[in-house]
Design an enzyme around this catalytic site. Sequence first.
Site, PDB file in Angstrom:
ATOM      1  N   GLU A   1       0.797  -1.229   0.000  1.00 31.12           N
ATOM      2  CA  GLU A   1       0.000   0.000   0.000  1.00 31.12           C
ATOM      3  C   GLU A   1       0.824   1.271   0.000  1.00 31.12           C
ATOM      4  OE1 GLU A   1      -0.933  -2.669   1.443  1.00 31.12           O
ATOM      5  OE2 GLU A   1      -3.047  -2.935   0.955  1.00 31.12           O
TER       6      GLU A   1
ATOM      7  N   HIS B   1     -10.703  -4.871  10.206  1.00 36.12           N
ATOM      8  CA  HIS B   1     -11.461  -4.541   9.008  1.00 36.12           C
ATOM      9  C   HIS B   1     -12.625  -3.612   9.308  1.00 36.12           C
ATOM     10  CE1 HIS B   1      -9.324  -7.978   7.233  1.00 36.12           C
ATOM     11  NE2 HIS B   1      -9.675  -7.490   6.056  1.00 36.12           N
TER      12      HIS B   1
END
Lengths: 401, 435
Positions: free
Chosen positions: A134, A203
């Site tokens: 990322e 998450h």
Amino acid sequence: MAAAGAALAPGIENRLLSPPNAGRIRCSSSAVPARGALVVRGAALSEESRKNRSSALKAVAVKGEAPNLTTAKSGHEILLFDALREGLEEEMARDPTVCVIGEDVGHYGGSYKVTKGLAEKFGDLRVLDTPICENSFTGMGIGAAMTGLRTVVEGMNMGFLLLAYNQISNNAGMLHYTSGGQFKIPIVIRGPGGVGKQLGAEHSQRLESYFQSVPGLQMVACSTPYNAKGLMKAAIRSDNPVILYEHVLLYNLKERIPDEEYVLCLEEAELVRPGKDVTILTYSRMRHFVLQAAKTLVERGYDPEIIDIRSLKPFDLFTIGNSIKKTHKVLIVEECMRTGGIGASLRAAIVDNFWDFLDGRPECLSSQDVPTPYAATLEDATVVQPAQIVVKVEQMCQGLV
Amino acid sequence: MAASSLASRAVASLSPSISTGASRDDAGSSSVVGFHKRSSAFTGRRVRISSGHGSSAAHGRRSCVVAATAAPVKESPLKIADALVTREEGLELYEDMILGRCFEDMCAQMYYRSKMFGFVHLYNGQEAVSTGFIKSLKKDDYICSTYRDHVHALSKGVPARQVMSELFGKATGCCRGQGGSMHMFSKEHRLLGGFAFIGEGIPVATGAAFNTKYSREVLKDLSVDAVTLAFFGDGTCNNGQFFECLNMAALWKLPIVYVVENNLWAIGMDHFRATSVPEIWKKGEAFGMPGVHVDGMDVLKVREVAKEAIARARRGDGPTLVECETYRYRGHSLADPDELRKPEQKNKYAVRDPIAAFKKYLLENGLASEADLKTIEKKIDEIVEDAVEFADASPLPPRSQLLENVFADPRGFGIGPDGKYRCEDPAFTAGTAEV
């Protein structure tokens, strides 16, 4: 009434949306004042915006309100993820420098199908499947944006962008400034965040909380297919780095949106339901919980004004202020944690700007300061529920808080 | 041509002792097992850049080049000059290195006279890398640096006045005084920064290279052939972004050269104490790109490697990892007492001063006279003095500048309570803390 919706998450309201005037807001892209003074916006633009802002979107379909049948036939029904995709596709067709970078955005079509079909249409280089890195691919998107492309970086889950914090803070947020205005970073960073259904703590994060302090970033949150498409297009056209927050549970929300092209204003809030008793400020998934609570409140005779702030940074102080000046009470309903969330910042901004118009302190319902537990009962207890909203509004209107 | 070029070039080296790399022996702790055996492999090998997979790094035999340079080579000056560099090129290279050195020395003076502040990282000793690489670029090529970026900026063409002004924090600086020493940027000269955190510039450089590929393959603009150079140090080579970008660049054959300025020290951390496999050039092969090691104190060698790596990128064959063995004569920054580096090591590299070596080369090969070089040195002195005077005389940024560059589109400041965009309010640009 509301059309039959398909595959809606519990508690999420579906509603018919009549074509709004507000949808025609266009924020024209200004000439970039590369190194000079702030451009003084022409009066025309703000007046036009103000006019559009004041003509509200049609309110939530409260019982008894007849749908506008003629307008109900125009436009097309669409699910939220598809609305995002439509906006993205339109912008990619319009401007060949727009490209998407992220994990599984290409051949897989996106984990939430936001980029479905785009790689086939535009090619593997315009919808780039990245390795799992990322920080580096976000930085790559920034370097590409600095040198002339308009990149859309997808975080498969917003939480993963914690790994890209270095790039988002130092290079997306600050590089325009440290370069003395020489380089602009027209990047859109987007992805699903928020608390889902038992996805576990990592998450289920609310990255808007963490990124809001980074100077130089704009942040918007979509909550309906209509504003999702409009904000996606606006974010791509903006020369600023914009973070577009989507919510894991809202992708299958269905709504009828205009066939004609429209672009929303990044800096404006959305008046969802006019009212006079209390101002409720919310965004993303909580908008739908607020609407659900509103049904109960209306039955009980209350008249809440509901504003989806949409722009998490900067706040639309005009829309918010006008409402507070009318109701004198404000409740913020957010999914961020109590500490350091959007609610915390919004409360401060309200106190700073509208203190004289408040009858009581600005209230805020936030999530618990807890890593989101897996167990359903505990997870439900971490986020605000509609029943809590009802209780709080009643207390506020009865002068009990 | 590529295959044998490096070998033959190495023959005509500036100084025989450089290529054997024997000086690395006392580079640090010898506690690493097998270090001495490794050192000659580390520095003595010349790996050829090829467009195929996997360089000759795997072979494990010492290049015959090492043997060839064990004895001083005396060839006729004319032949060598023709082979390596013309007089004009030589003078350009010399001037650029002198500019770098002189400028950095002036920075040190100015810092201690409280004209510049904060963290200032000087490049003394590493000039051959900047000059050798950047002078091999075209104007449209991009470079990306770190906090040790003054000389990269100068080599790329950013005027000394603008760099000095930036360091003084004046409004006439290349970044309007908003960046400072560690954030040199120039859109005109394609300098993409100036980064304070090591490693964070590498993805940005990779993105610029991606743009070249995109321009050619998606936008079908074949006139775009910009190559990007990413400069960073040995410490960065243990950082995730380094590896992640090597992977992506090789995967997509991006037109980029990753230039490692291995000066053996990351502040006070000895490279050999931080790195399990100290030969950074080897790591290129792990990602399917050539990894090349070059003597970073020798501008001509750097230039040869640079030309080849840049050409490789430009013709679409993908990235190269180049490790330049170099040394910084000053501490990590002007705030670094530099107590850990041993005098023996410093002296070893002091005699390999790239400027002194190149001067000697030019003179010995009849490419320039003492007078020529003195003229250059004088010219540079004047340029640097002028830069200081300009910076001194320049104004400090006014308060009104504070908010101007936060956003490219100042609507990002939002809509105020009165319904107007904040940026429409003249009082707003006065830049008070209340936003």
